[in-house]
Design a protein around this motif. Structure first.
Motif, PDB file in Angstrom:
ATOM      1  N   UNK B 344       1.054  -1.441   0.225  1.00  0.00           N
ATOM      2  CA  UNK B 344       0.009   0.211   0.132  1.00  0.00           C
ATOM      3  C   UNK B 344       0.418   1.581   0.108  1.00  0.00           C
ATOM      4  N   UNK B 345       2.137   1.197   0.524  1.00  0.00           N
ATOM      5  CA  UNK B 345       3.342   2.092   0.741  1.00  0.00           C
ATOM      6  C   UNK B 345       3.966   2.668  -0.329  1.00  0.00           C
ATOM      7  N   UNK B 346       4.592   1.958  -1.471  1.00  0.00           N
ATOM      8  CA  UNK B 346       5.367   1.447  -2.679  1.00  0.00           C
ATOM      9  C   UNK B 346       4.531   2.890  -3.097  1.00  0.00           C
ATOM     10  N   UNK B 347       5.073   3.251  -3.449  1.00  0.00           N
ATOM     11  CA  UNK B 347       5.162   4.613  -4.386  1.00  0.00           C
ATOM     12  C   UNK B 347       4.248   4.736  -5.712  1.00  0.00           C
ATOM     13  N   UNK B 348       5.098   3.528  -6.182  1.00  0.00           N
ATOM     14  CA  UNK B 348       4.192   2.795  -7.592  1.00  0.00           C
ATOM     15  C   UNK B 348       5.455   3.379  -9.018  1.00  0.00           C
ATOM     16  N   UNK B 349       6.518   3.518  -8.518  1.00  0.00           N
ATOM     17  CA  UNK B 349       7.038   4.492  -9.709  1.00  0.00           C
ATOM     18  C   UNK B 349       8.255   2.995  -9.891  1.00  0.00           C
ATOM     19  N   UNK B 350       8.728   2.517  -9.645  1.00  0.00           N
ATOM     20  CA  UNK B 350      10.107   1.677 -10.297  1.00  0.00           C
ATOM     21  C   UNK B 350       8.617   0.006 -10.806  1.00  0.00           C
ATOM     22  N   UNK B 351       9.021  -0.955 -11.113  1.00  0.00           N
ATOM     23  CA  UNK B 351       8.350  -1.963 -11.871  1.00  0.00           C
ATOM     24  C   UNK B 351       7.995  -2.487 -10.753  1.00  0.00           C
ATOM     25  N   UNK B 352       9.171  -3.574 -10.322  1.00  0.00           N
ATOM     26  CA  UNK B 352       9.309  -4.482  -9.417  1.00  0.00           C
ATOM     27  C   UNK B 352       9.127  -4.049  -7.965  1.00  0.00           C
ATOM     28  N   UNK B 353       8.814  -2.896  -7.171  1.00  0.00           N
ATOM     29  CA  UNK B 353       8.220  -2.611  -6.240  1.00  0.00           C
ATOM     30  C   UNK B 353       6.517  -2.136  -5.829  1.00  0.00           C
ATOM     31  N   UNK B 354       6.449  -1.611  -7.596  1.00  0.00           N
ATOM     32  CA  UNK B 354       4.469  -1.592  -7.764  1.00  0.00           C
ATOM     33  C   UNK B 354       4.279  -2.726  -8.063  1.00  0.00           C
ATOM     34  N   UNK B 355       4.711  -3.808  -9.213  1.00  0.00           N
ATOM     35  CA  UNK B 355       3.603  -4.662  -8.778  1.00  0.00           C
ATOM     36  C   UNK B 355       4.092  -5.373  -8.637  1.00  0.00           C
ATOM     37  N   UNK B 356       5.899  -6.088  -8.055  1.00  0.00           N
ATOM     38  CA  UNK B 356       5.670  -7.177  -6.775  1.00  0.00           C
ATOM     39  C   UNK B 356       5.591  -7.058  -5.355  1.00  0.00           C
ATOM     40  N   UNK B 357       5.660  -5.881  -5.105  1.00  0.00           N
ATOM     41  CA  UNK B 357       5.058  -5.556  -3.638  1.00  0.00           C
ATOM     42  C   UNK B 357       2.780  -6.400  -3.625  1.00  0.00           C
ATOM     43  N   UNK B 358       2.648  -6.166  -4.470  1.00  0.00           N
ATOM     44  CA  UNK B 358       1.242  -6.536  -4.872  1.00  0.00           C
ATOM     45  C   UNK B 358       1.277  -7.586  -5.178  1.00  0.00           C
ATOM     46  N   UNK B 359       1.577  -7.895  -5.847  1.00  0.00           N
ATOM     47  CA  UNK B 359       1.682  -9.796  -6.158  1.00  0.00           C
ATOM     48  C   UNK B 359       1.872 -10.922  -4.947  1.00  0.00           C
ATOM     49  N   UNK B 360       3.616 -10.374  -4.295  1.00  0.00           N
ATOM     50  CA  UNK B 360       3.647 -10.415  -3.426  1.00  0.00           C
ATOM     51  C   UNK B 360       2.478 -10.574  -1.972  1.00  0.00           C
ATOM     52  N   UNK B 361       1.578  -9.549  -1.975  1.00  0.00           N
ATOM     53  CA  UNK B 361       0.735  -9.502  -0.851  1.00  0.00           C
ATOM     54  C   UNK B 361      -0.633 -10.829  -1.233  1.00  0.00           C
ATOM     55  N   UNK B 362      -0.664 -10.495  -2.439  1.00  0.00           N
ATOM     56  CA  UNK B 362      -1.478 -11.895  -2.920  1.00  0.00           C
ATOM     57  C   UNK B 362      -1.654 -12.454  -2.410  1.00  0.00           C
ATOM     58  N   UNK B 363      -0.201 -13.523  -2.864  1.00  0.00           N
ATOM     59  CA  UNK B 363       0.618 -14.537  -2.691  1.00  0.00           C
ATOM     60  C   UNK B 363       0.079 -14.992  -1.071  1.00  0.00           C
ATOM     61  N   UNK B 364       0.755 -13.517   0.196  1.00  0.00           N
ATOM     62  CA  UNK B 364       0.900 -14.240   1.092  1.00  0.00           C
ATOM     63  C   UNK B 364      -1.112 -14.766   1.611  1.00  0.00           C
ATOM     64  N   UNK B 365      -1.428 -13.276   1.079  1.00  0.00           N
ATOM     65  CA  UNK B 365      -2.851 -13.712   1.908  1.00  0.00           C
ATOM     66  C   UNK B 365      -4.077 -14.694   1.115  1.00  0.00           C
ATOM     67  N   UNK B 366      -3.377 -15.505  -0.086  1.00  0.00           N
ATOM     68  CA  UNK B 366      -3.734 -16.678  -0.360  1.00  0.00           C
ATOM     69  C   UNK B 366      -3.133 -17.891   0.511  1.00  0.00           C
TER      70      UNK B 366
END
Lengths: 936, 434
Positions: B344-366
């Motif tokens: 939620x706090x990734x600024x969204x500028x860099x691809x790995x952090x913007x997309x990676x953080x959301x993806x990792x969060x989804x996997x962990x939630x799953x």
């Protein structure tokens, strides 16, 4: 699928259908400026690239240096025409440093001496793989219904560098899709990869940050500000450079797949900047235009008018057959009958005028939308066959032709490299949009200081060092005050600003962008200003800011009174052209203003017939009432036109002409740069190319004009037109000359830059169509020219048939010693002067017949300074009565704090209440005086 | 190891309910450090701080004196104080800002004098409503007192100080994002190099950015000398430090502790400090330095609270936040919650952090919700590897700033330490902790 690693040469050259652009090599095409050997850059850095030793100029970004060395590093956010931001992380490479090799964004790291750079290590590959997989996490992969499918950098680079499969199984991010962010552009936030190319373009290149990021994390989205749509005139560029299908253009959406298109490289003729474009079509309709990165001209950018005005060509409002007026009605006839009727009418007109008035017997109005070849042949028909010199491609809304032909010229590159640029013109963003972009870029980078002389603010005002707001009528006086400390300073000019402007004007390299700051000010006054600057500033050079399509080519081809082709004066060129053509007009003819005034006033010296070449004096001539009376009074009227309109309605003979993209030839831009325009479509019905109409009409009058092809017409121009001497057809077609060649040629060999490479990631959609598009269809493009002379045969005129012998080639025109600037009477305390600027989206033909653009025309109000509003006791939105010597209208007012007192502003050819500003201008006076009254 | 009787350097006044007022501050030696500094040369002030070996308290732990001395070779234009403390379980600056704003201001003034800057900014987290009010009030009082503004205390030195509230983005605690935010732009971190604040900082000028706690130490150092500060602690880690203790302890809170001399076990279990885990449950794991740091288990609990000591064990003291997890804590859930924060706090500028953080969060939630697959563990680690190549400590990164490589810390730790727990989630189709 295109290989994104391969840059190809430009679009298949027009005129050589089927020729596949070959990549690489052939350095023989690259010659140097003036023969001077290019010296190695002062600061060169040597580094190792994947084990190879490579050199690059100091300060260059690694990604660019690697690309020149033949190593393509994948990228999304990097764009060679914008500053790097390093956010997509696709271009990570390993760079050695004090702490060992680390992954660095090659778009953000400058080349460093001794650095070891690795672009293909397992670590780099894994990072690239990872970035692509991340990018696809939230990307909807709706490629089958996406406009970008088939020309998509994300698709192409995923294929080349990405993992074969995604490991993502969760639900993707969702947004409403798509949402319009303007009338022309739609945004699909699900497809967006947040590369910031569009937002950077808007802020950095167009200077209007109307779109920016909102939100954060994976919900980061491109957004407009509330209630402020993306109204930039340059919005289409964001669609073109978007590396995915997030931004789509309303006129193109869902209309084609790239592999169904074929294309030619051409020049946009919507205005006179001469932007290079790829014209892409399918089934004999233009599908879209894409900007090509022409280094000396447009850097890949286009304005939205240029990009979308092709709708006119596709439109169903086209003239498809010749018409002749019979019993008061226009009736479709054969070409032969129409040409015979036109020839008979023109001959009769000449007879009515007699020998004494032969040079003014027939008026030829317009010609700015012709190709150079057509303009030349129409000039030859008018001046060499009919013997009339009353030819004018402009509508009294430009500058005197002999002044333009005589001005020492600058190129756009020279403008942006100058110390000071003096802008004496209307708002360049409205008139020559991409020239504005080039100037804005230089001004904002602090490379040039801009002095603006205009009655009203423009888009360059915020970036100008000094803006001198003057009252219409004072332009020559302000120019004198600018260069002469002793000259009187006109009322209302701020002395401090003038002092600063004087300092800047004293710089060594000064370029003047010279147009019409207001249409409601006689062009003679601007000409006077130009001569004042030329006399006072040694070495000053000019970019004439005349805006209409090929108006510069028309003037160069002699479509102005007193001019002959090749920037030659009538008297100086008389002997030479008499020999080449058989005859030339006996004396100087009338310009558009004089022709229309004579017709409107039923003057005994009026033209006996009028030929209107794709022009609309009712819209374009500053005095609408006068133009209307003149057309009604024309004894015999021939209209050469592509679309119907008020001139066609009044014509005795209508000759249907091919429109843009339907004819081949060359065009000339503001710099005097001659470049190719290509034929992409077959003209509708029986419409002919203008050059052919001139040749056939001449034949019906009884004179054979020799050229039987566009190429032959150019050959004749090269032989007889002094300014075009040496610029052979072969040179124009040579590889490397795609960006055009500036005439007259310099003393050394012509500059032949190495072929520009197309970066398929920077400008998607051109290279892909080139590779996978439909093959050019036989018979569409201009037939190949007869075997051209070798490129080195550029030696001027050897053994040409029609070349006059025994007569000296006339010199290119010098500037006139003086001009007849009209006297401007002082104004009284109760009178305001009117200033009239232009708008890009107006009621003209190009916009009105392009549905996507027509809806962008805005209603305007009369703009008044706050002081004057106070004096009147009214506020913005109120209505007042505006009274001129001849008319009176009630209009809404708006406040403009940057207007000088006693000046009111309107815009040309856009709705002003129920009328347009055309009714306010009186062509008989050098300025327009108006009175403002409150409505009782 | 033991709890030492070291002096309270930054929390001495905290016992007074009016510790935030100028009256109390002056009554307890306030602004004396500044007065002393103003009698010295700026070089001497900097040397005193250098002698203290004061490590930056923001997270990176770079010596403040060294930072200044590097900069003093070239004139510095601005001093910026980072008070954007926004990380979960980190709340030590919060205390200093609310309870002793004058101490912060005095520290800023001393640093400004040493650096000879005439303009300084205190960037405070926007959610610190009371803190903002108190710092602003204290600043007004300090102006009236003659400590800030023109010719402070008649010394000839002039300085203006501006308090700027953030707008609720964690990323603005990253110094270059903070600078962007201060300039009125989106809080996107800048690329270093070349945008090291010391070279190209606020408004493109050389800028020093220091943390609130770092600044708050300066008045004491000026009064008592750098040597007295350096005498506390051990090795590189000198002086005392604030630790924000959170999680499953009886007495969560902020404690000022002499560095190195005390251990994590002391902090967590000593009755005068954390007081142990409620219900006498067992310690499962703890995070030694904020949610960006890799986790420790019970076997590391005797590590001393020292920068090098913790780094040597593969984590960091970071922001001074210690989070305790007892045996009833679900490691998957804990790591997921931390990942969600970063997503939620990734600024969204860099691809790995913007997309990676959301993806990792989804996997962990799953996984936490019982829909995990065994291959998800490798997938988590590989996706983490694509943000922080090699999953080393300190991390490498494919992103512009360190938010990205902070994400793998908790996921990697949880998998490494509690792999079985993940497998139970997957096999049983749900969280065993309920």
């Amino acid at each position: 699928m295109a290989d994104p690693t391969a840059s190809t040469t430009r679009v298949t050259a027009a005129g050589s259908p089927g020729a596949t652009a070959a990549a690489g090599g052939d350095d023989g095409a690259a010659a140097t400026d003036g023969g001077a050997a290019s010296s190695p850059p002062e600061d060169v850095v040597t580094f190792t690239l994947d084990g190879r030793t490579v050199t690059a100029p100091k300060g260059e970004m690694l990604i660019a240096a690697a690309e020149r060395a033949g190593t393509f590093i994948p990228r999304f956010c990097y764009h060679p025409r914008m500053a790097s931001v390093g956010v997509c992380r696709m271009c990570l490479v390993e760079v050695s440093g004090p702490r060992g090799a680390t992954l660095q964004p090659s778009c953000f790291v400058e080349v460093a001496e001794g650095a070891e750079v690795t672009t293909d290590s397992p670590k780099v590959k894994k990072a690239q793989d990872g970035v692509l997989e991340f990018l696809l996490v939230n990307h909807p992969l709706d490629c089958p219904v996406c406009d970008k499918g088939g020309e998509c950098p994300l698709q192409d680079q995923t294929l080349a560098y990405g993992p074969g499969e995604s490991r993502f199984v969760e639900e993707k991010r969702h947004f409403e899709k798509p949402i319009p962010i303007s009338e022309l552009v739609l945004l699909d936030r699900e497809r967006c990869i947040q590369c910031s190319r569009c937002t950077r373009f808007a802020a950095e290149v167009a200077g209007e940050a109307q779109i920016d990021f909102a939100g954060r994390g994976e919900l980061l989205e491109v957004a407009t500000f509330p209630d402020h749509p993306f109204t930039s005139y340059f919005s289409g560029n964001t669609v073109q450079i978007c590396p995915v299908g997030a931004l789509t253009a309303a006129p193109y959406r869902f209309s084609a797949r790239p592999w169904d298109l074929d294309q030619v490289e051409s020049t946009c003729t919507t205005c006179a900047v001469g932007c290079r474009v790829a014209v892409q079509s399918s089934a004999n309709r233009v599908t879209r235009l894409l900007g090509i990165d022409a280094d000396p001209v447009n850097h890949g950018w286009l304005c939205d008018k240029g990009r979308f005005a092709y709708e006119t060509v596709n439109g169903d409002q086209r003239l498809t057959e010749p018409l002749v007026r019979k019993d008061g009605r226009l009736v479709a006839v054969s070409w032969h009958e129409a040409l015979a009727a036109a020839a008979a009418g023109l001959k009769a007109a000449a007879a009515r005028a007699g020998d004494a008035r032969r040079a003014r017997s027939v008026g030829v109005l317009g010609g700015a939308r012709l190709t150079n070849e057509a303009a030349y042949l129409w000039t030859r028909l008018a001046k060499g066959v009919l013997g009339t010199d009353s030819v004018d491609a402009q509508m009294a809304d430009g500058l005197p032709g002999d002044l333009v032909a005589g001005l020492p010229r600058a190129t756009i590159d020279e403008m942006v490299a100058a110390d000071t640029v003096v802008v004496i013109s209307g708002d360049l963003r409205e008139e020559l949009p991409v020239l504005f972009l080039r100037l804005l870029g230089a001004a904002r980078a602090g490379k040039v200081s801009v002095i603006e002389l205009a009655p009203q603010r423009s888009a360059i005002t915020p970036s100008a060092a000094v803006s001198l707001r003057y009252r219409p009528g004072d332009v020559a006086a302000v120019a004198r005050a600018l260069v002469d400390d002793g000259a009187p300073v006109p009322d209302g000019i701020d002395p401090t600003a003038l002092g600063r402007a004087r300092e800047l004007a004293g710089a060594p390299r000064v370029v003047v962008v010279l147009g019409r700051p207001t249409i409601a000010e006689h062009e003679g006054l601007v000409a006077d200003a130009a001569l004042t600057l030329t006399a006072a500033l040694p070495g000053v050079r000019f970019l004439p800011a005349l805006r209409r399509g090929n108006v510069h080519g028309a003037i160069d081809m002699g479509m102005a009174p007193g001019l002959l082709p090749g920037r030659v004066g009538l008297e100086e060129g008389r002997a030479w052209f008499a020999e080449a053509w058989g005859s030339v007009p006996s004396e100087r003819g009338l310009d558009a203003r004089a022709m229309l005034a004579a017709l409107a006033g039923d003057d005994p010296g009026k033209p006996e017939a009028l030929v209107v070449l794709g022009a609309d004096p009712l819209s374009d001539f500053p005095d609408r009432a006068m133009a209307e009376r003149a057309l009604d009074a024309a004894g015999f009227l021939v209209a050469v036109a592509s679309t119907p309109g008020p001139v066609v309605d009044r014509a005795d003979v209508v000759l249907p002409a091919a429109a843009a993209h339907e004819r081949a030839g060359t065009t000339t831009n503001v710099e005097g740069r001659v470049s190719r325009v290509a034929q992409k479509l077959v003209p509708p019905g029986q419409a002919w190319a203008d050059w052919m109409i001139a040749v056939e009409l001449a034949a019906h009058i009884g004179t054979e004009l020799a050229p039987e092809s566009v190429a032959a017409a150019w050959d004749e121009i090269e032989r007889v037109a002094p300014a075009h001497r040496g610029l052979t057809h072969a040179m124009l077609d040579a590889r490397g000359a795609e960006d055009g060649v500036v005439v007259p040629l310099g003393p050394g060999p012509a500059r032949r830059p190495a072929p520009a490479l197309l970066d398929p990631i920077a400008f998607p959609g051109i290279e892909s169509v080139e590779r996978q598009g439909a093959p050019p269809r036989a018979g569409l493009a201009e037939p190949p020219a007869p075997a051209p002379a070798p490129a080195t045969g550029a030696t001027p005129g050897t053994g040409a048939e029609t070349e006059p012998e025994g007569t000296a080639r006339p010199p290119i025109l010098a500037l006139p010693a003086g001009v007849d600037a009209p006297h401007v009477a002082p104004t009284d305390a109760y009178t305001h002067r009117l200033t009239v600027g232009r708008r890009l989206y107006d009621l003209g033909d190009a916009v009105s017949s392009s549905p996507s653009l027509a809806r962008l025309v805005e209603a305007t109000a009369l703009r008044v300074s706050p002081h004057d509003l106070d004096d009147l006791g009214v506020g913005p939105g109120d209505r007042i009565r505006l009274r001129t010597a001849t008319t009176s209208i009630d209009v809404e007012v708006d406040v403009d704090p940057m207007l000088p007192r006693k000046v009111v502003a309107a815009d040309w050819n856009v709705p002003l209440g129920e009328v347009t500003a055309g009714v306010l201008v009186d062509g008989r006076h050098p300025v327009v005086e108006v009175r403002l009254e409150s409505i009782p | 190891m033991a709890i030492t009787e070291a002096p309270k350097i930054v929390t001495a006044r905290m016992g007074h309910p009016d510790s935030h007022t100028l009256e109390r501050y002056l009554a307890t030696g306030g602004y004396e450090g500044l007065r002393k500094a103003l009698t010295m040369t700026p070089e001497a002030v900097a040397a005193e701080v250098d002698a203290a070996s004061l490590l930056g308290r923001g997270g990176a732990g770079f010596p403040a004196g060294r930072k200044w001395s590097m900069l003093r070779k070239n004139p510095v234009s601005y001093l910026v104080v980072n008070g954007d403390e926004s990380e979960p379980a980190t709340f030590k600056d919060h205390l200093l800002v609310e309870r002793d704003p004058h101490q912060l201001i005095e520290g800023v003034l001393i640093a400004a004098y040493a650096l000879q800057v005439s303009q300084a900014f205190i960037y405070l987290r926007g959610e610190f409503a009371l803190g903002l009010e108190r710092v602003q009030a204290a600043l007004n009082d300090a102006y009236d007192h003659g400590a800030v503004g023109e010719d402070i205390f008649g010394s000839g030195f002039s300085i203006d100080l501006v308090v700027h509230p953030g707008a609720g983005a964690y990323i603005c605690g990253e110094e270059t994002a903070l600078i962007e935010s201060l300039e009125g732009k989106r809080g996107f971190p800048r690329i270093k190099p070349p945008f090291f604040p010391a070279a190209i900082g606020l408004y493109g000028e050389p800028t020093v950015v220091n943390n609130v706690e770092t600044m708050s130490n300066l008045p004491w150092i000026m009064l008592h000398g750098g040597a007295a500060f350096a005498a506390l602690g051990e090795g590189k880690s000198t002086g005392t430090r604030l630790f924000a203790l959170a999680g499953h302890v009886r007495h969560p809170g902020v404690f000022e502790i002499e560095m190195v001399k005390t251990t994590f076990a002391d902090l967590i279990f000593a009755p005068v400090l954390g007081g142990g885990i409620p219900g006498d449950r067992q310690l499962k794991a703890f995070i030694p330095g904020g949610v960006s740091a890799p986790w420790f288990g019970p076997e590391q609990v005797d590590l001393p609270l020292g920068q090098d000591e913790v780094a040597g064990a593969g984590s960091m003291l970071g922001s001074g936040s210690v989070v305790v997890m007892d045996e009833d804590t679900c490691a998957v859930r804990a790591a997921w919650r931390i990942t969600r924060f970063f997503a939620r706090e990734s600024c969204g500028q860099c691809t790995p952090c913007r997309e990676g953080s959301g993806w990792l969060e989804r996997i962990m939630a799953r996984i936490e919700s019982g829909h995990g697959r065994e291959e998800d563990l490798d997938l988590l680690l590989d996706a983490c590897d694509n943000i922080a190549p090699g999953l080393t400590w300190p991390p490498q990164q494919t992103t512009i700033c360190v938010l990205g490589p902070s994400i793998p810390s908790s996921i990697g730790s949880a998998i490494k330490m509690f792999r079985d727990e993940f497998l139970v989630h997957i096999k049983e189709g749900g969280c065993p902790f309920g």
